[in-house]
Design an enzyme around this catalytic site. Structure first.
Site, PDB file in Angstrom:
ATOM      1  N   LYS A  43      11.297 -13.925   5.004  1.00  0.00           N
ATOM      2  CA  LYS A  43      12.581 -13.443   5.704  1.00  0.00           C
ATOM      3  C   LYS A  43      12.599 -13.407   6.837  1.00  0.00           C
ATOM      4  O   LYS A  43      13.622 -13.470   7.468  1.00  0.00           O
ATOM      5  CB  LYS A  43      12.970 -12.461   4.676  1.00  0.00           C
ATOM      6  CG  LYS A  43      13.234 -12.515   3.212  1.00  0.00           C
ATOM      7  CD  LYS A  43      14.210 -11.693   2.562  1.00  0.00           C
ATOM      8  CE  LYS A  43      14.213 -11.724   1.115  1.00  0.00           C
ATOM      9  NZ  LYS A  43      14.939 -10.622   0.349  1.00  0.00           N
ATOM     10  N   LYS A  45      10.269 -11.777  10.815  1.00  0.00           N
ATOM     11  CA  LYS A  45       8.869 -11.555  11.338  1.00  0.00           C
ATOM     12  C   LYS A  45       8.296 -10.460  10.944  1.00  0.00           C
ATOM     13  O   LYS A  45       8.961  -9.416  10.783  1.00  0.00           O
ATOM     14  CB  LYS A  45       8.993 -11.660  13.134  1.00  0.00           C
ATOM     15  CG  LYS A  45       9.475 -13.034  13.400  1.00  0.00           C
ATOM     16  CD  LYS A  45       9.240 -12.999  15.078  1.00  0.00           C
ATOM     17  CE  LYS A  45       9.570 -14.357  15.552  1.00  0.00           C
ATOM     18  NZ  LYS A  45       9.518 -14.375  16.904  1.00  0.00           N
TER      19      LYS A  45
END
Length: 129
Positions: A43, A45
């Site tokens: 979703k 970093k």
């Protein structure tokens, strides 16, 4: 012994995570935390890699066992641990999860903890400002 299982990414561990885990522990005697493997965190970093996230979680008094989840979801861990209770935050309440059918089949009770701010994305946003 009543086993409680919690599953999540737990990246950028914060007070809300701690509250979630402490509340989850109250549903049983032994708290197992399943941590999403780096290759399945998609979703956003990451801040911490899986090794660091596992290490941080192991340091918490309320956590009895931390397992790295080697699959896209917690199904393998659920089959292995055979928890009595599976715990998610209230943001999952009323929603079907990919693991819901397995939990139903195994008759695992699902409980929810009250979600507590801040969320990691809010923390990151504040830092960036």
């Amino acid at each position: 012994m009543k086993i409680v299982l919690v599953h999540g990414v737990f990246d950028l561990l914060h007070e809300g995570h701690l509250e979630h885990l402490e509340q989850a522990k109250k549903f049983g005697d032994y708290l197992v935390v399943s941590v999403v493997n780096d290759r399945y965190v998609t979703k956003r970093k990451q801040i911490y890699n899986e090794k660091a996230r596992v290490r941080l979680l192991k340091s918490l008094r309320c956590v009895d066992l931390v397992m790295l989840c080697n699959g896209p979801g917690p199904e393998r861990v659920i089959r292995h641990v055979k928890p009595d209770v599976y715990v998610r935050g209230t943001d999952y309440k009323g929603k079907r999860m990919p693991e819901s059918d397995l939990l139903d089949d195994l008759r695992v009770k699902v409980n929810y903890t009250k979600s507590m701010p801040p969320r990691p994305t809010d923390i990151i946003s504040t830092i960036c400002k």
